[in-house]
Write an enzyme that holds these catalytic residues in place. Structure first.
Site, mmCIF file in Angstrom:
data_model
loop_
_atom_site.group_PDB
_atom_site.id
_atom_site.type_symbol
_atom_site.label_atom_id
_atom_site.label_comp_id
_atom_site.label_asym_id
_atom_site.label_seq_id
_atom_site.Cartn_x
_atom_site.Cartn_y
_atom_site.Cartn_z
ATOM 1 C CD GLU A 143 -3.655 3.570 -5.082
ATOM 2 O OE1 GLU A 143 -3.695 4.804 -5.044
ATOM 3 O OE2 GLU A 143 -3.037 2.885 -4.249
ATOM 4 C CG HIS B 258 -2.910 -0.618 -2.871
ATOM 5 N ND1 HIS B 258 -3.178 0.697 -2.540
ATOM 6 C CD2 HIS B 258 -3.132 -1.332 -1.739
ATOM 7 C CE1 HIS B 258 -3.533 0.767 -1.283
ATOM 8 N NE2 HIS B 258 -3.524 -0.449 -0.779
ATOM 9 C CG ASN C 220 -2.606 4.199 1.723
ATOM 10 O OD1 ASN C 220 -3.582 4.423 2.429
ATOM 11 N ND2 ASN C 220 -2.292 2.982 1.324
ATOM 12 C CB SER D 258 -0.927 0.004 1.218
ATOM 13 O OG SER D 258 -0.190 -0.200 2.413
#
Length: 289
Positions: free
Chosen positions: A150, A138, A188, A117
C-alpha cells in the site's frame, strides 16, 4: 537508486531488507543497536537456507543476496541511501523519534518512508525533515511472500516522492495500490473491524474460538479465521491499529473489544510468544478457551 536503508530488523524490517536485496539494492539494516541488526540478518540467512534446501533459490544466489545486506549500528551509513524505510513497532512516539534522528542524515533528494499500518502519514510527516519527501509504504507479513504494497501519500507528499516509491515497488515485483491518507488505509480499515468483531463475538459467548474461525474460514472463503490471523499479526499490533482507528475517527464502531485488550494486558500476543487465542507450544495450535 542503488541503496535502501531499513530501520527495524524485526520480522517486518528483515523481510523488507530481504526483498530489497533480492531486487539488487544494497541494504543498510539497522535497529536499536548493531547486535539487533546482525540478529535480523541472521534470521534472513536462516530463511534463505530453507529456500536453498527446497531448491527455490541456489546457494550462490542466497550468498549474493546476503552480501547486499549490511547491518549498521547507526543511521550515519544511510546518508547515501535514496530511500529509507522505517519499520519499527506501531507506536507513534517511537516512529517520530526515528524520523527526527534520520532527518539529520537524510540526503538532499532522498525519501523517508514509514511502514506504518494505520497511523496517518500527514501527521507522521511533521516529524520528518521535509514532509514533501515523506510517504507511507505499507508492506504485508510475511514480506517475501505477500505480493502487495500500500502506498499512502500525505498532504505534502510530492509527485517525485510517489514516483520514486512506485519504481522501487515495481522493482520488487509487488502489486501496488494507492490509498488516501485515512486511518487504517485500505486493508486494515476493512480487516481490523472484522478481527475486533470476532473478539467481541468470542467475549460475548457467541461461539468458541474454533467455531468462529471455522465459520469465517469456510463461510467467507478466507485462508484462515480472524482469530488465527490475529495471532499471526500479533494481538498487540491489532490493538494498536484498532486504537488508532478509534481515536482518529471517534467512530464507536472501532472501539477495541474488551477481550482483545485483556489478552494484550496478559501478554498473550499470539504466535510470537506462543500464546494468544491459541496455544502454540505443542505440535498443533490448541484454542485457549
Amino acid at each position: 537508486m542503488r541503496a535502501v536503508g531499513v530501520i527495524g530488523a524485526g520480522q517486518m524490517g528483515a523481510g523488507i531488507a530481504q526483498v530489497s536485496a533480492s531486487a539488487g539494492y544494497h541494504v543498510y539494516l539497522s535497529d536499536i543497536d548493531l547486535a539487533r541488526a546482525e540478529t535480523g540478518k541472521a534470521g534472513i540467512a536462516k530463511a534463505l537456507g530453507k529456500l536453498v534446501e527446497k531448491e527455490k533459490i541456489t546457494q550462490p544466489d542466497a550468498e549474493a543476496l546476503l552480501a547486499r545486506i549490511e547491518p549498521v549500528g547507526s543511521y550515519a551509513p544511510m546518508a547515501d541511501a535514496a530511500l529509507i524505510i522505517e519499520a519499527a513497532t506501531e507506536r507513534e512516539e517511537i516512529k517520530r523519534k526515528i524520523f527526527e534522528a534520520v532527518g539529520t542524515i537524510l540526503g538532499a533528494d532522498a525519501v523517508l518512508a514509514s511502514n506504518t499500518s494505520s497511523i496517518p502519514i500527514t501527521r507522521l510527516a511533521q516529524a520528518s525533515s521535509d514532509p514533501a519527501r515523506f510517504i507511507g509504504v505499507h508492506f504485508f507479513n510475511p514480506v517475501p511472500v505477500m505480493g502487495l504494497i500500500e502506498i499512502i501519500r500525505g498532504l505534502a507528499t510530492s509527485d517525485a516522492t510517489v514516483d520514486l516509491v512506485r519504481r522501487y515497488g515495481e522493482a520488487l515485483g509487488k502489486q501496488l495500490v494507492f490509498a488516501n491518507d485515512a486511518p487504517g488505509f485500505i486493508v486494515n480499515r476493512v480487516l481490523m473491524p472484522m478481527i475486533n468483531e470476532a473478539c467481541f463475538a468470542l467475549g460475548e459467548g457467541v461461539a468458541s474460538i474454533r467455531d468462529i474461525d471455522t465459520a469465517c474460514r469456510l463461510g467467507l472463503n478466507h485462508p484462515m479465521g480472524p482469530l488465527t490471523l490475529a495471532d499471526f499479526i500479533g494481538l498487540d499490533t491489532c490493538l494498536e491499529i484498532t486504537n488508532v482507528l478509534f481515536t482518529s475517527t471517534g467512530d464507536p464502531k472501532f472501539r477495541p473489544a474488551p477481550l482483545l485488550q485483556k489478552y494484550v494486558e496478559a501478554g498473550w500476543y499470539g504466535r510470537k510468544v506462543k500464546r494468544g487465542f491459541y496455544d502454540y507450544n505443542g505440535e498443533e495450535p490448541v484454542p485457549t478457551r
